[in-house]
Scaffold this motif. Structure first.
Motif, short mmCIF file in Angstrom:
data_model
loop_
_atom_site.label_atom_id
_atom_site.label_comp_id
_atom_site.label_asym_id
_atom_site.label_seq_id
_atom_site.Cartn_x
_atom_site.Cartn_y
_atom_site.Cartn_z
N GLY A 123 -8.24 -5.53 4.53
CA GLY A 123 -6.83 -5.59 4.20
C GLY A 123 -5.99 -6.15 5.33
N ARG A 138 -8.85 -7.94 -4.23
CA ARG A 138 -8.98 -6.49 -4.08
C ARG A 138 -9.27 -6.08 -2.64
NH1 ARG A 138 -13.63 -5.92 -8.07
NH2 ARG A 138 -14.01 -7.89 -7.05
N PHE A 155 0.82 -1.21 0.00
CA PHE A 155 0.00 0.00 0.00
C PHE A 155 0.86 1.26 0.00
CE2 PHE A 155 0.76 -0.72 4.52
CZ PHE A 155 1.03 0.55 4.99
N VAL A 183 -0.97 -5.11 7.79
CA VAL A 183 -1.70 -5.44 6.57
C VAL A 183 -1.46 -6.91 6.23
CG1 VAL A 183 -1.90 -4.94 4.12
CG2 VAL A 183 -1.61 -3.09 5.75
N GLY A 199 -8.89 -4.60 0.74
CA GLY A 199 -7.95 -3.56 1.17
C GLY A 199 -7.55 -2.61 0.06
N TYR A 211 -4.99 -8.33 2.14
CA TYR A 211 -4.46 -7.38 1.16
C TYR A 211 -3.26 -7.96 0.42
CZ TYR A 211 -2.31 -3.30 -0.92
OH TYR A 211 -1.78 -2.42 -1.80
#
Length: 609
Positions: free
Chosen positions: A448, A463, A408, A520, A465, A452
């Motif tokens: 997430g 998909r 991320f 995460v 998160g 994630y």
């Protein structure tokens, strides 16, 4: 990562032949590189004689047992689940450009031992089947700037329990990380009616700074400045700051006091009341809730999101907004009256935003052309109606992270990168007065924590998160995040327990994740940082007709009490209390009026102190 079981390791030569070869080549002296005099033991509690002290195991999968053990009286036993590999890890201080030997003993099937964050090539070794204790060992060299690595052991998804014991990391000891000194020189800049800017000198060894308002933690930042927002005019506030790193947190600095100005009205600067109520107004369509004219929106609502601006196609980036036609909404006002009512609301201190997306408004900015079209078309709507900003309500497949994003912090998907760039362009165009809010579904944020970047394991959508890189990249521009705590399944909180919609615990657990931060996909090395409490509101359906996950006023009150006062908490215990929590969001103003204003009345009656 492929969920299929790995191939078997090549069968190694018997140890007796290896030793014979070593002795023939030069005697026991040939063994000395494995135990250099300068090497020290760096793994903490590698024999688990002190329980799990120093170790962190995913999903509460680890425990200490007294049998079987390899050495001493205790060993680790961890049990993988269908979506968890029972990873137990600890972070160790090391030196750059140095060689280390990681070893340990394992029992069970598909047991791994490895090191990550080495700065060079991360390593691991494993055994396919070890009915009795088997030694695992590997070596690695740290990178030029590496000062810590994470060592770990884990099993495989859905297999039986494994045991590990006498884990060891030998090599040059790194310089110990010490708690940084207390910050000095905290100053408060020129206050406005609702903001106070703060600044302080950097502290050696600090990775982050924690800002306290009235003794309550309100933000964690990596820089040496912060602006407190959402304050009350003509009010004195006290602030402190501490320095933190992996070793811990310093004492709080000497407090500074600043008084906000008297101010007036709603004004610019993206200012909101200390506690705000956000609602969506069905401005472009009709449904069973009935049409509400802008002039008739009750004064309870501080932020009014116009639902919806929608794309001409999924990939065009071209956003249009049209008032509900009189054929669908017989009591709809004219466009001139609608614009006049917006100005009246703004004069009363309210914010009116255009919300892009909704259930049917999928937007994918896959090209730079679509990005630029998005910016120009959204700007036209804002300018035509004199709006205060933008609400991003992308749902369903709009973010489409199946293109490969797994971090991320560094998104590469064009859909995500272009959206971030488009919003930053809008923010720069309209300046500090621009209000930016987001209303993602829990699937695209809190889920997430579990999935994630992990791919479609166990039927999970990759998909999960997907909003995290967008939120993270825009956190300094973000006025308010109100995740939709509804139309969702059960989601795991930071307590590693699943929580279901409709009760206080669900909202407490989901909000606590945003205000505390969370690893995460269970990765302790990849933590999504917390948001400020003034950036967070809880999203709820206004009535039973508005969406799955309706929460009664009594349960909403319990959630607010727990999050802002840490009182009346149920089974989920928060990691703090946040009296500066911004408030609530609901779908929708129309459904609340249909339900005789129950949602807004409960918010108006709530005591925040």
């Amino acid at each position: 990562m492929d969920r299929s079981l790995p191939r078997a390791l090549p069968r190694s030569r018997p140890l007796t032949y290896v030793l014979a070869g070593v002795l023939a080549a030069g005697g026991l002296a040939a063994l000395t590189p494995l135990a250099r005099a300068a090497d020290t033991e760096l793994a903490r509690n590698g024999g688990f004689e002190s329980g799990l002290d120093g170790w962190s195991c995913t999903a509460n999968s680890g425990a200490v047992v007294t049998s079987p053990v390899h050495g001493g009286t205790k060993a680790l036993q961890a049990t993988p689940a269908g979506s968890d590999n029972a990873r137990c890890a600890q972070t160790v201080t090391v030196k750059p450009n140095s060689t280390y030997t990681l070893s340990g003993w394992a029992r069970g099937s598909y047991v791994y031992l490895g090191a990550s964050g080495t700065g060079t090539t991360d390593v691991s070794t494993w055994t396919q089947s070890a009915p009795d204790w088997q030694r695992l060992a590997t070596t690695f060299t740290t990178g030029a700037s590496t000062t810590s690595v994470t060592i770990y052991t884990h099993g495989w998804y859905g297999t039986g329990a494994y045991q590990a014991d006498d884990l060891s990391l030998l090599g040059p000891g790194g310089d110990p990380v010490r708690i940084p000194a207390t910050p000095t020189g905290l100053t408060a800049g020129t206050a406005t009616a609702t903001t106070v800017p703060l600044a302080w000198p950097a502290v050696t060894g600090a990775d982050a700074y924690r800002v306290y308002q009235g003794g309550t933690l309100v933000a964690t930042v990596t820089g040496t400045s912060y602006t407190a927002t959402g304050l009350t005019p003509s009010t004195a506030y006290s602030f402190q700051v501490s320095a933190a790193n992996s070793a811990g947190e310093s004492a709080k600095s000497t407090a500074v006091t600043a008084t906000t100005t008297s101010g007036g009205g709603g004004g610019g600067g993206g200012q909101l009341p200390a506690h705000a109520l956000v609602g969506y107004l069905h401005a472009s369509f009709a449904n069973g809730s009935g049409y509400t004219r802008m002039a008739d929106v009750p004064d309870s609502w501080d932020v009014i999101d116009l639902a919806f601006g929608e794309p001409t196609s999924v990939t065009s980036g071209d956003i249009r907004f049209t008032l509900c036609p009189v054929t669908q909404c017989p009591n709809a006002e004219s466009e001139a009256d609608f614009k006049a009512a917006i100005k009246a609301k703004q004069a009363a201190g309210k914010k009116v935003l255009i919300s892009i997306g909704g259930q049917n408004g999928q937007v994918q900015l896959a090209t730079t052309a679509a990005r630029d079209t998005f910016v120009s078309s959204v700007s036209k709507i804002i300018d035509d109606y004199g709006l205060d900003g933008l609400d991003i309500d992308f749902e369903g497949h709009s973010l489409s992270l199946q293109t490969g994003d797994t971090d991320f912090r560094n998104p590469t998907s064009p859909v995500v990168v272009n959206l971030i760039a488009a919003v930053k362009t809008l923010k720069a165009r309209y300046g500090a007065k621009f209000v930016l809010t987001m209303a993602p579904e829990t699937f695209f944020v809190q889920l997430g924590h579990q999935y994630y970047g992990s791919g479609p394991w166990g039927g999970q959508d990759p998909r999960a998160g997907a909003y995290l890189p967008v939120i993270h990249a825009l956190r300094d521009d973000l006025t308010l995040l109100h995740v939709q705590d509804y139309n969702s399944g059960s989601i795991m909180g930071l307590d590693n327990q699943y929580h279901s919609m409709g009760g206080a615990d669900f909202h407490i657990a989901m909000t606590d994740m945003l205000l505390t931060g969370f690893p995460v996909a269970g990765n302790p090395d990849r933590v999504f940082p917390p948001l400020r409490p003034d950036q967070v509101a809880i999203g709820l359906p206004a009535s039973t007709q508005a969406g799955n996950g309706y929460t009664t006023p009594a349960e909403v009150t319990k959630a607010l009490d727990c999050l802002t006062k840490k009182t009346g908490c149920g089974s989920y215990q928060t990691h703090g209390s946040w009296p500066a929590l911004r408030g609530l969001m609901t779908w929708s103003i129309n459904w609340d009026r249909y339900d005789n204003g129950e949602f807004s009345r409960n918010f108006d009656a709530y005591s925040w102190s």
